[in-house]
Design a protein around this motif. Sequence first.
Motif, PDB file in Angstrom:
ATOM      1  N   LYS A   1      65.743  48.003  21.709  1.00  0.00           N
ATOM      2  CA  LYS A   1      66.926  47.158  21.869  1.00  0.00           C
ATOM      3  C   LYS A   1      66.651  46.053  22.887  1.00  0.00           C
ATOM      4  N   GLY A   2      66.894  44.822  22.476  1.00  0.00           N
ATOM      5  CA  GLY A   2      66.695  43.675  23.361  1.00  0.00           C
ATOM      6  C   GLY A   2      65.279  43.151  23.403  1.00  0.00           C
ATOM      7  N   GLU A   3      64.323  43.864  22.788  1.00  0.00           N
ATOM      8  CA  GLU A   3      62.918  43.469  22.887  1.00  0.00           C
ATOM      9  C   GLU A   3      62.652  42.131  22.197  1.00  0.00           C
ATOM     10  N   LEU A   4      63.317  41.897  21.056  1.00  0.00           N
ATOM     11  CA  LEU A   4      63.109  40.646  20.335  1.00  0.00           C
ATOM     12  C   LEU A   4      63.700  39.437  21.059  1.00  0.00           C
ATOM     13  N   GLN A   5      64.487  39.685  22.086  1.00  0.00           N
ATOM     14  CA  GLN A   5      65.029  38.586  22.867  1.00  0.00           C
ATOM     15  C   GLN A   5      63.975  37.963  23.784  1.00  0.00           C
ATOM     16  N   VAL A   6      62.944  38.739  24.103  1.00  0.00           N
ATOM     17  CA  VAL A   6      61.939  38.252  25.059  1.00  0.00           C
ATOM     18  C   VAL A   6      60.526  38.189  24.466  1.00  0.00           C
ATOM     19  N   LYS A   7      60.339  38.783  23.292  1.00  0.00           N
ATOM     20  CA  LYS A   7      59.013  38.784  22.670  1.00  0.00           C
ATOM     21  C   LYS A   7      59.133  38.408  21.201  1.00  0.00           C
ATOM     22  N   SER A   8      58.091  37.776  20.676  1.00  0.00           N
ATOM     23  CA  SER A   8      58.068  37.478  19.244  1.00  0.00           C
ATOM     24  C   SER A   8      57.721  38.750  18.486  1.00  0.00           C
ATOM     25  N   LEU A   9      58.024  38.758  17.205  1.00  0.00           N
ATOM     26  CA  LEU A   9      57.709  39.915  16.373  1.00  0.00           C
ATOM     27  C   LEU A   9      56.213  40.176  16.357  1.00  0.00           C
ATOM     28  N   GLU A  10      55.424  39.119  16.325  1.00  0.00           N
ATOM     29  CA  GLU A  10      53.971  39.286  16.302  1.00  0.00           C
ATOM     30  C   GLU A  10      53.466  39.918  17.608  1.00  0.00           C
ATOM     31  N   GLU A  11      54.049  39.527  18.725  1.00  0.00           N
ATOM     32  CA  GLU A  11      53.656  40.119  20.008  1.00  0.00           C
ATOM     33  C   GLU A  11      53.972  41.624  20.032  1.00  0.00           C
ATOM     34  N   ILE A  12      55.129  41.977  19.511  1.00  0.00           N
ATOM     35  CA  ILE A  12      55.521  43.394  19.495  1.00  0.00           C
ATOM     36  C   ILE A  12      54.605  44.184  18.572  1.00  0.00           C
ATOM     37  N   LEU A  13      54.292  43.622  17.420  1.00  0.00           N
ATOM     38  CA  LEU A  13      53.398  44.300  16.481  1.00  0.00           C
ATOM     39  C   LEU A  13      52.026  44.540  17.111  1.00  0.00           C
ATOM     40  N   ASN A  14      51.496  43.526  17.771  1.00  0.00           N
ATOM     41  CA  ASN A  14      50.188  43.686  18.416  1.00  0.00           C
ATOM     42  C   ASN A  14      50.225  44.770  19.491  1.00  0.00           C
ATOM     43  N   GLU A  15      51.316  44.811  20.259  1.00  0.00           N
ATOM     44  CA  GLU A  15      51.439  45.834  21.299  1.00  0.00           C
ATOM     45  C   GLU A  15      51.486  47.237  20.700  1.00  0.00           C
ATOM     46  N   ARG A  16      52.199  47.379  19.584  1.00  0.00           N
ATOM     47  CA  ARG A  16      52.330  48.703  18.958  1.00  0.00           C
ATOM     48  C   ARG A  16      51.021  49.174  18.333  1.00  0.00           C
ATOM     49  N   PHE A  17      50.316  48.244  17.702  1.00  0.00           N
ATOM     50  CA  PHE A  17      49.116  48.636  16.955  1.00  0.00           C
ATOM     51  C   PHE A  17      47.850  48.686  17.808  1.00  0.00           C
TER      52      PHE A  17
END
Length: 457
Positions: free
Chosen positions: A227-243
């Motif tokens: 929750k709120g993560e997409l407010q400060v990070k792009s989807l690509e940044e989140i995907l890279n962090e997860r993978f």
Amino acid sequence: MIYETIEELMIKAQAAEGKTFGQIDTTGRIKNLRSKGTLGNIIEESYFGYEINSVSKPDFENLGVELKVTPFKKNKNGTYSAKERLVLNIIDYMNEFKLTFETSSFMSKAAKMLIMLYQYKPDVEINDYQIFKAFLNDFSEEDLAVMRRDWETIVTKIRNGEAHLISEADTMYLSASTKGANKLSVRPQPYSALVAKQRAFSLKASYMTGLIRKYLTPEHMESFSKKGELQVKSLEEILNERFKPHYGKRVDRLCTEVGIKYNPSNKSMIPHLMARLLGVKKNDINEIEEFSKANIKFKTVGREPDNSIREHMSFKKVNFDTVIVEEWEESELYQLFAEQKYLFLVFRYTESYKPKVKRIPYFEGIKLWNMPQQTIEGELYDLWMQLRKVVDEGVELIPKGKRVFNNLPGPSFNGVSHLRPKASNGKDKTLLPDGQWITKQSYWLDREFIQKILYDE
């Protein structure tokens, strides 16, 4: 009529639920089916009682509410989907770049929308379509953050004199869709002498599908972002962090880690594995909310030990009946790349390829990609035109031994895309418009082009 409060407006709007357009129409507009805006105009004029206009301000200006009437459809599996994107307003290239996101023409129209849904049914007369649901939409902070980045992506191209290079696939939720009668519908742009296609801010059909399901069904798609993560990070940044913690691991070991069976012959194994690595319970990465709303499809890429890619990448099967009658921007090939992003899941083999020898790859990384507009209007368009020409003139089928060759644009066509067979066996064929039978064909991206995409980082 002026509605003094949003509550008063919503009472009126929700009273329309269950009514047909034929019951609502008092102007006879429903008979003019040539206009795409007919159904929306009926609601504006006959139901809410205000004159149709094309001003940039919201329809219910005193309340800051824009009215949108849009269709949805019920899929074979029982789920609901948007039938089309939600078009908002024409982009004025000469002025939009001077604004901020908060003062943008998009926000002036879409910050608060009264959305009225009707169900599209191909076998039902239009006057019998019913208003299914009316609701007031306020974007979530997460969605607005994504749309802000989308708007900035579009405006950056305008500011750089590259409005002619804008593509719908550049962005996640908010797109700049083509809007005009034909290719001659163009507008001037700042900082360039080149004219650009007329475009409108639109909410992608994939985003609208998520919105519709939110209001029509109790079950929502699962999200992998916090929750709120997409407010400060792009989807690509989140995907890279997860993978990233899983890069360099062999696929069978990853399967063991997440508790699924390693079975390379099972086509659902990779999407199931990727969903688990993202921490969601869904069995398919394509069923995740962020992918669904942004119209992102995944594709696997296998790299050889020397970094080369052995196989071309397949896409949708060719519909030969429609390809010779469809317009370019309505074609299935155009929509495959102009409106979609792709998440490339990259795997590497450490042993060289040998026929009939099974190899287990390592998970190497990801790349979120969409085809540049120059390539879409260049090599991809050339493929479409050549395909139409060959099909229109009659495909040549040339038997050689046990194989049958053809003159469709193949792997040597233009270095980007081509056609080639994709069928379960030699008997899996489709009928051509001229009455000949041909092995089912698909659109493909050349392996050399895929390799160039992965190295252009």
